[in-house]
Design a protein around this motif. Structure first.
Motif, PDB file in Angstrom:
ATOM      1  N   TRP A  73       0.802  -1.214   0.000  1.00 32.75           N
ATOM      2  CA  TRP A  73       0.000   0.000   0.000  1.00 32.75           C
ATOM      3  C   TRP A  73       0.844   1.278   0.000  1.00 32.75           C
ATOM      4  O   TRP A  73       0.336   2.352   0.307  1.00 32.75           O
ATOM      5  CB  TRP A  73      -0.991   0.017   1.172  1.00 32.75           C
ATOM      6  CG  TRP A  73      -1.869  -1.182   1.176  1.00 32.75           C
ATOM      7  CD1 TRP A  73      -1.808  -2.235   2.035  1.00 32.75           C
ATOM      8  CD2 TRP A  73      -2.929  -1.495   0.252  1.00 32.75           C
ATOM      9  NE1 TRP A  73      -2.760  -3.178   1.732  1.00 32.75           N
ATOM     10  CE2 TRP A  73      -3.462  -2.758   0.639  1.00 32.75           C
ATOM     11  CE3 TRP A  73      -3.484  -0.836  -0.849  1.00 32.75           C
ATOM     12  CZ2 TRP A  73      -4.511  -3.355  -0.038  1.00 32.75           C
ATOM     13  CZ3 TRP A  73      -4.536  -1.445  -1.533  1.00 32.75           C
ATOM     14  CH2 TRP A  73      -5.033  -2.682  -1.125  1.00 32.75           C
ATOM     15  N   GLU A  74       2.098   1.164  -0.353  1.00 33.83           N
ATOM     16  CA  GLU A  74       2.939   2.355  -0.514  1.00 33.83           C
ATOM     17  C   GLU A  74       2.939   2.725  -1.995  1.00 33.83           C
ATOM     18  O   GLU A  74       3.481   1.987  -2.827  1.00 33.83           O
ATOM     19  CB  GLU A  74       4.366   2.089  -0.029  1.00 33.83           C
ATOM     20  CG  GLU A  74       4.464   1.901   1.474  1.00 33.83           C
ATOM     21  CD  GLU A  74       5.906   1.794   1.935  1.00 33.83           C
ATOM     22  OE1 GLU A  74       6.816   2.092   1.128  1.00 33.83           O
ATOM     23  OE2 GLU A  74       6.120   1.392   3.094  1.00 33.83           O
ATOM     24  N   TYR A  75       2.357   3.868  -2.314  1.00 38.27           N
ATOM     25  CA  TYR A  75       2.204   4.241  -3.715  1.00 38.27           C
ATOM     26  C   TYR A  75       3.547   4.584  -4.348  1.00 38.27           C
ATOM     27  O   TYR A  75       4.341   5.347  -3.801  1.00 38.27           O
ATOM     28  CB  TYR A  75       1.265   5.444  -3.877  1.00 38.27           C
ATOM     29  CG  TYR A  75       1.123   5.846  -5.323  1.00 38.27           C
ATOM     30  CD1 TYR A  75       0.248   5.172  -6.160  1.00 38.27           C
ATOM     31  CD2 TYR A  75       1.910   6.862  -5.864  1.00 38.27           C
ATOM     32  CE1 TYR A  75       0.136   5.515  -7.499  1.00 38.27           C
ATOM     33  CE2 TYR A  75       1.798   7.212  -7.198  1.00 38.27           C
ATOM     34  CZ  TYR A  75       0.915   6.526  -8.015  1.00 38.27           C
ATOM     35  OH  TYR A  75       0.819   6.858  -9.344  1.00 38.27           O
TER      36      TYR A  75
ATOM     37  N   ILE B 150     -10.926   4.252  -9.932  1.00 36.78           N
ATOM     38  CA  ILE B 150     -10.988   4.916  -8.645  1.00 36.78           C
ATOM     39  C   ILE B 150     -11.996   4.378  -7.632  1.00 36.78           C
ATOM     40  O   ILE B 150     -11.761   4.491  -6.421  1.00 36.78           O
ATOM     41  CB  ILE B 150     -11.226   6.428  -8.877  1.00 36.78           C
ATOM     42  CG1 ILE B 150     -10.032   7.044  -9.613  1.00 36.78           C
ATOM     43  CG2 ILE B 150     -11.510   7.161  -7.592  1.00 36.78           C
ATOM     44  CD1 ILE B 150      -8.691   6.877  -8.912  1.00 36.78           C
ATOM     45  N   PRO B 151     -13.166   3.809  -8.004  1.00 37.47           N
ATOM     46  CA  PRO B 151     -14.152   3.467  -6.968  1.00 37.47           C
ATOM     47  C   PRO B 151     -13.598   2.641  -5.810  1.00 37.47           C
ATOM     48  O   PRO B 151     -13.871   2.945  -4.643  1.00 37.47           O
ATOM     49  CB  PRO B 151     -15.223   2.697  -7.747  1.00 37.47           C
ATOM     50  CG  PRO B 151     -15.172   3.312  -9.107  1.00 37.47           C
ATOM     51  CD  PRO B 151     -13.712   3.580  -9.365  1.00 37.47           C
TER      52      PRO B 151
ATOM     53  N   GLN C 219      -2.566  10.794  -7.376  1.00 42.53           N
ATOM     54  CA  GLN C 219      -1.396  10.041  -7.827  1.00 42.53           C
ATOM     55  C   GLN C 219      -1.778   8.969  -8.847  1.00 42.53           C
ATOM     56  O   GLN C 219      -1.094   8.773  -9.857  1.00 42.53           O
ATOM     57  CB  GLN C 219      -0.690   9.389  -6.625  1.00 42.53           C
ATOM     58  CG  GLN C 219      -0.105  10.373  -5.627  1.00 42.53           C
ATOM     59  CD  GLN C 219       1.027  11.214  -6.195  1.00 42.53           C
ATOM     60  OE1 GLN C 219       1.646  10.860  -7.190  1.00 42.53           O
ATOM     61  NE2 GLN C 219       1.293  12.343  -5.568  1.00 42.53           N
ATOM     62  N   ILE C 220      -2.874   8.275  -8.585  1.00 34.65           N
ATOM     63  CA  ILE C 220      -3.303   7.204  -9.492  1.00 34.65           C
ATOM     64  C   ILE C 220      -3.833   7.773 -10.803  1.00 34.65           C
ATOM     65  O   ILE C 220      -3.604   7.218 -11.882  1.00 34.65           O
ATOM     66  CB  ILE C 220      -4.365   6.325  -8.808  1.00 34.65           C
ATOM     67  CG1 ILE C 220      -3.703   5.529  -7.679  1.00 34.65           C
ATOM     68  CG2 ILE C 220      -5.037   5.379  -9.800  1.00 34.65           C
ATOM     69  CD1 ILE C 220      -4.685   4.819  -6.786  1.00 34.65           C
ATOM     70  N   SER C 221      -4.533   8.891 -10.740  1.00 33.45           N
ATOM     71  CA  SER C 221      -5.099   9.488 -11.945  1.00 33.45           C
ATOM     72  C   SER C 221      -4.037  10.090 -12.847  1.00 33.45           C
ATOM     73  O   SER C 221      -4.090   9.965 -14.074  1.00 33.45           O
ATOM     74  CB  SER C 221      -6.118  10.566 -11.572  1.00 33.45           C
ATOM     75  OG  SER C 221      -7.191  10.041 -10.847  1.00 33.45           O
ATOM     76  N   LYS C 222      -3.035  10.754 -12.243  1.00 37.16           N
ATOM     77  CA  LYS C 222      -2.115  11.559 -13.041  1.00 37.16           C
ATOM     78  C   LYS C 222      -1.182  10.731 -13.911  1.00 37.16           C
ATOM     79  O   LYS C 222      -0.503  11.289 -14.768  1.00 37.16           O
ATOM     80  CB  LYS C 222      -1.305  12.492 -12.153  1.00 37.16           C
ATOM     81  CG  LYS C 222      -0.173  11.835 -11.373  1.00 37.16           C
ATOM     82  CD  LYS C 222       0.674  12.911 -10.690  1.00 37.16           C
ATOM     83  CE  LYS C 222       1.918  12.301 -10.050  1.00 37.16           C
ATOM     84  NZ  LYS C 222       2.800  13.334  -9.483  1.00 37.16           N
TER      85      LYS C 222
END
Length: 339
Positions: free
Chosen positions: A80-82, A139-140, A160-163
């Motif tokens: 869970w560390e992005y 994202i949900p 972070q996930i979107s970009k």
């Protein structure tokens, strides 16, 4: 509080919404009515006349939901560390594995951005002008990981996930809207509170993205909620007004507010999935997002078990119950970052 019923409600909700709306995705409402004189109320094979759906069978969800699962599994694998490179590489490997480029199953922005990432080139010239909904579908399930008290870490993770592929104000606002709605739904907020919390996270997300001249997400949501009140107990009028006034296209400023408002209007996985399948436009994305919110609110136990069984049988590479168990192991960053 995170629990398995809510995790699975989110996952199966998104899968069901994607799979039921798959046959009509990309079609205008008039085309859907012509092809299906009786409204769609159950899963079906993708019609051979729909290039976006022709390769799918009854109960199969689209690549949009597959992306969401790839991201969750990448995060779980890294405790869970992005790490952007790790998540991006998982997405790139997945896109290659399913031949997404050859089959033309990814949105244009994601395809170009991932190709550039593979070549280690600057991708901001693509990500900072994106206005489509190619990132929000990931994202949900991210929203289900956090509590409302953790809204700042939630919005940061969404950003972070979107970009990786989409880094504009409107796309981050849209992603944060859906994440906030799912987060509040998992926390069992009432439906008006879900809308209000989603608007808060959306505004926080909007401030992080590159500026565009897109219509504002929050204004479209407010318009949609007004339509929902105007057409209470008149679903046909509600669907028509949402289609014509808020919009159902692939632009984030259309499909994302519409998804949230449909969830707010139907408040039920079955009704939500059926409405999304018949509304027209980017139905698979709208269905995935809207029905994920309903599933997050009502939980897995509320979803017809024959529908969940069909999803499991028709998508054997993925174990949604196993993914739900993985999500329970999530630990947010230090509470000092919460707001």
């Amino acid at each position: 509080m995170r629990n398995l019923d809510k995790m699975l409600g989110t996952l199966y909700g998104q899968a069901i919404g994607s799979a039921m709306a798959m046959p009509t995705t990309g079609w205008a409402r008039e085309r859907i009515i012509k092809e299906f004189p009786l409204p769609i109320t159950d899963f079906m094979d993708g019609p051979k006349t729909n290039p976006l759906a022709q390769d799918y069978h009854r109960g199969q969800y689209t690549v949009s939901f597959q992306q969401a699962l790839v991201v969750i599994q990448a995060l779980h694998a890294s405790h869970w560390e992005y790490d952007q490179e790790t998540v991006s590489q998982h997405l790139l490997d997945w896109a290659r594995r399913i031949k997404a480029y050859e089959k033309d199953t990814l949105d244009d922005t994601s395809k170009v951005a991932l190709r550039l990432f593979a070549g280690d080139k600057d991708i901001t010239r693509i990500t900072q002008v994106a206005v489509d909904n190619g990132a929000v579908v990931r994202i949900p399930s991210i929203g289900a990981l956090y509590t409302p008290e953790e809204k700042m870490p939630l919005v940061e993770m969404v950003y972070q996930i979107s970009k990786i592929t989409h880094e504009t104000d409107v796309t981050i606002a849209g992603s944060a809207l859906i994440a906030g709605a799912v987060c509040a739904a998992v926390a069992d907020y009432d439906w008006d509170e879900i809308i209000e919390f989603a608007l808060v996270t959306s505004e926080l997300g909007e401030s992080l993205g590159a500026p565009t001249y897109s219509a504002r997400i929050k204004q479209r949501v407010r318009l949609g909620r007004h339509i929902a009140e105007q057409f209470k107990r008149r679903p046909a009028g509600f669907v028509r007004a949402m289609y014509e006034l808020v919009g159902t296209g692939a632009a984030v400023s259309e499909s994302v507010p519409t998804a949230l408002v449909i969830a707010y209007y139907t408040r039920d996985v079955r009704k939500c999935a059926q409405m999304c399948a018949n509304i027209g436009g980017d139905t698979a994305t709208i269905g995935a997002l809207a029905t994920a919110i309903c599933g997050a609110k009502n939980g897995w136990q509320s979803i017809p078990k024959d529908w969940c069984g069909l999803i499991d049988r028709q998508n054997p590479p993925q174990d949604l119950k196993g993914v739900g168990q993985q999500m329970l192991t999530f630990q947010p960053l230090s509470s000092s970052q919460n707001s």
